[in-house]
Design a protein around this motif. Structure first.
Motif, PDB file in Angstrom:
ATOM      1  N   ARG A  63       0.827  -1.208   0.000  1.00 14.55           N
ATOM      2  CA  ARG A  63       0.000   0.000   0.000  1.00 14.55           C
ATOM      3  C   ARG A  63       0.862   1.259   0.000  1.00 14.55           C
ATOM      4  O   ARG A  63       0.536   2.248  -0.663  1.00 14.55           O
TER       5      ARG A  63
ATOM      6  N   SER B 263       0.894   3.924  -3.128  1.00 18.04           N
ATOM      7  CA  SER B 263       0.487   5.277  -2.759  1.00 18.04           C
ATOM      8  C   SER B 263       1.551   6.292  -3.164  1.00 18.04           C
ATOM      9  O   SER B 263       1.245   7.337  -3.756  1.00 18.04           O
TER      10      SER B 263
ATOM     11  N   SER C  39       1.633   6.534  -7.029  1.00 16.19           N
ATOM     12  CA  SER C  39       0.479   7.266  -7.572  1.00 16.19           C
ATOM     13  C   SER C  39       0.641   8.764  -7.364  1.00 16.19           C
ATOM     14  O   SER C  39       0.319   9.563  -8.250  1.00 16.19           O
TER      15      SER C  39
ATOM     16  N   GLY D 127      -3.912   6.782 -11.198  1.00 19.18           N
ATOM     17  CA  GLY D 127      -5.010   6.401 -10.320  1.00 19.18           C
ATOM     18  C   GLY D 127      -4.570   5.520  -9.164  1.00 19.18           C
ATOM     19  O   GLY D 127      -3.549   4.844  -9.227  1.00 19.18           O
ATOM     20  N   ARG D 128      -5.351   5.527  -8.100  1.00 14.39           N
ATOM     21  CA  ARG D 128      -5.042   4.726  -6.922  1.00 14.39           C
ATOM     22  C   ARG D 128      -5.417   3.265  -7.149  1.00 14.39           C
ATOM     23  O   ARG D 128      -6.412   2.958  -7.790  1.00 14.39           O
TER      24      ARG D 128
ATOM     25  N   ALA E 256      -5.946  -0.583  -5.220  1.00 18.22           N
ATOM     26  CA  ALA E 256      -6.163  -1.319  -3.971  1.00 18.22           C
ATOM     27  C   ALA E 256      -6.392  -2.785  -4.306  1.00 18.22           C
ATOM     28  O   ALA E 256      -6.822  -3.129  -5.417  1.00 18.22           O
TER      29      ALA E 256
ATOM     30  N   SER F 244      -3.941   1.075 -13.100  1.00 18.17           N
ATOM     31  CA  SER F 244      -4.610   2.371 -12.937  1.00 18.17           C
ATOM     32  C   SER F 244      -5.082   2.928 -14.268  1.00 18.17           C
ATOM     33  O   SER F 244      -5.941   3.805 -14.321  1.00 18.17           O
TER      34      SER F 244
ATOM     35  N   GLN G  10      -8.101   9.888 -11.834  1.00 17.28           N
ATOM     36  CA  GLN G  10      -7.179   9.615 -10.735  1.00 17.28           C
ATOM     37  C   GLN G  10      -7.935   9.528  -9.415  1.00 17.28           C
ATOM     38  O   GLN G  10      -7.487   8.887  -8.474  1.00 17.28           O
TER      39      GLN G  10
ATOM     40  N   GLU H 216     -10.672   8.012  -8.859  1.00 17.68           N
ATOM     41  CA  GLU H 216     -11.290   6.706  -8.679  1.00 17.68           C
ATOM     42  C   GLU H 216     -10.262   5.661  -8.256  1.00 17.68           C
ATOM     43  O   GLU H 216      -9.097   5.737  -8.619  1.00 17.68           O
ATOM     44  N   LYS H 217     -10.701   4.695  -7.471  1.00 18.25           N
ATOM     45  CA  LYS H 217      -9.821   3.630  -7.008  1.00 18.25           C
ATOM     46  C   LYS H 217     -10.004   2.393  -7.882  1.00 18.25           C
ATOM     47  O   LYS H 217     -11.132   1.982  -8.168  1.00 18.25           O
ATOM     48  N   CYS H 218      -8.902   1.817  -8.286  1.00 23.06           N
ATOM     49  CA  CYS H 218      -8.931   0.605  -9.109  1.00 23.06           C
ATOM     50  C   CYS H 218      -8.708  -0.602  -8.212  1.00 23.06           C
ATOM     51  O   CYS H 218      -7.667  -0.717  -7.564  1.00 23.06           O
TER      52      CYS H 218
END
Length: 412
Positions: free
Chosen positions: A198, A202, A205, A211-212, A214, A247, A253, A255-257
């Motif tokens: 993580r 982080s 990005s 994009g973030r 997870a 991403s 950017q 939005e979380k992928c």
């Protein structure tokens, strides 16, 4: 150390993890710092051994002195003595002036000798003398000089085995091993793997504006079960590759992928029971600039596509090809994936295209491969600097040797 003091130390040196073995290593480093005891840091390549000598130096009475880190495995055998102990003018071909070595420069400070197991036997005898008496002689001189240096050494090889094979001096080993600090491998601290992942995605990005990313629960389990022979360095490479490629599937950017186990498996190499932990990191360091250049070209390509989308949208036209598909994993060629991930670390060997996405692929006459764009970047850099390869390599963030190799490939 209290938990608060330990966490403050980790924050200062950007160390992630709560494993007891990691905490113990940090506590020992702080405890021995005020003394001048020689410390030997052991552990596999990529576990973060380089943090220990920094901690020792900053918590010692020598913190106002100089700190030098020397990779003994990266210096040619013929010049290692000159690097460590200095040389006199005319002592050998190319010695046009007197040069002070690291032991002389680091007087009253700390010297970190990384990959100490790679030190030639002849140099080991000279190192032993410095550790015992603080005395050394420059190459080409007969004058004995004195120095007051705190030595911290590190190795990723078994020095006891090297001693038994006659490759390392036994007296030097015991002199270096006054205090031993062992950094645990990543597979020995599975609870820290997801924390590190993580942190890496982080940071990546934020640095590149992608994009973030997870992981789903099944992907997190897969991450913890993998044995990580390259340790933290390999995990960082995988995390950054996942961040830049996955991403691209989200339009914004903000939005979380979410990456599931099936997607993550494309970036993690197959388990091999015969695969040993990485012995040396020299090849990774040598090619890190090339990897960075390739990643930058991927990100630049995405930014260019996003810009064109905005232009088309402002003109009132419709966009048929989402940017995500332009640089998504199925479009990237196998040789490009191998280049990004260094000998198949973190990417699949096969490309499986989604039948529903085949219609969205770029036209056959439009080359959107990363390799082609890298070649364009090289040509532009050379043109910008008037053919000066050294300046062009610096502009691209790669070594001159890597640039020569790519230019040769272009001419074939």
């Amino acid at each position: 150390m209290t938990n608060q003091e330990l966490q403050t130390l980790k924050n200062k040196y950007d160390i992630i993890g709560n494993d007891p073995a990691l905490n113990r290593a940090l506590e020992i480093a702080v405890a021995v710092a005020p003394t001048d005891i020689t410390v030997l840091v052991t552990g596999e390549s990529g576990v973060g051994k380089e943090n220990i000598p920094k901690i020792i130096h900053q918590h010692s009475r020598r913190k106002s002195g100089k700190y030098f880190a020397v990779n003994c495995g990266a210096i040619p055998e013929g010049t290692i003595d000159s690097e460590l102990f200095g040389h006199e003018k005319g002592s050998f071909t190319g010695a046009n002036e007197m040069r002070r070595g690291y032991f002389e420069e680091a007087d009253a400070g700390t010297l970190f000798l990384d990959e100490i197991g790679e030190l030639p036997l002849s140099s080991q005898a000279k190192l032993l003398r410095v550790l015992q008496s603080g005395e050394f002689i420059r190459v080409g001189s007969s004058k004995v000089l004195k120095t007051d240096v705190r030595v911290v050494a590190a190795t990723n090889v078994n020095l006891i085995h090297a001693v038994s094979k006659g490759k390392f001096r036994e007296d030097l080993y015991y002199r270096l091993n006054a205090v031993s600090i062992t950094m645990p491998s990543l597979r020995e601290r599975p609870g820290d793997i997801n924390l590190l992942f993580r942190k890496f995605v982080s940071d990546f990005s934020a640095k590149y504006g992608v994009g973030r990313v997870a992981l789903t629960e099944d992907a997190s389990i897969m991450l913890r079960k993998y044995r990580w022979p390259g340790n933290i360095r390999q995990l960082k490479n995988v995390a950054e590759t996942v961040a830049v490629l996955e991403s691209a599937r989200v339009p914004s950017q903000a939005e979380k992928c979410m990456v599931d186990a099936e997607a993550l498996s494309r970036y993690i190499p197959k388990e091999d029971p015969n695969l040993l932990p990485v012995k040396s990191s020299s090849w990774q360091e040598e090619n890190s600039g090339e990897r960075e250049a390739i990643i930058r070209s991927i990100i630049q390509l995405k930014q260019d596509v996003d810009y064109l989308k905005d232009v088309v949208a402002k003109a009132g036209l419709s966009v048929q090809t989402p940017a995500a598909h332009v640089i998504s994993a199925p479009v990237i060629q196998e040789n490009t994936i191998a280049a990004v991930n260094h000998s198949n670390w973190g990417m699949p060997q096969e490309n499986v295209e989604d039948p529903e996405e085949q219609e969205l692929d770029a036209p056959a006459n439009e080359d959107l491969s990363v390799e082609s764009n890298c070649n364009d970047l090289i040509e532009k850099a050379l043109h910008k600097h008037g053919g000066n390869r050294k300046a062009a390599a610096a502009e691209l963030g790669i070594s001159e040797r890597t640039l020569y190799r790519k230019i040769k490939k272009l001419s074939e």
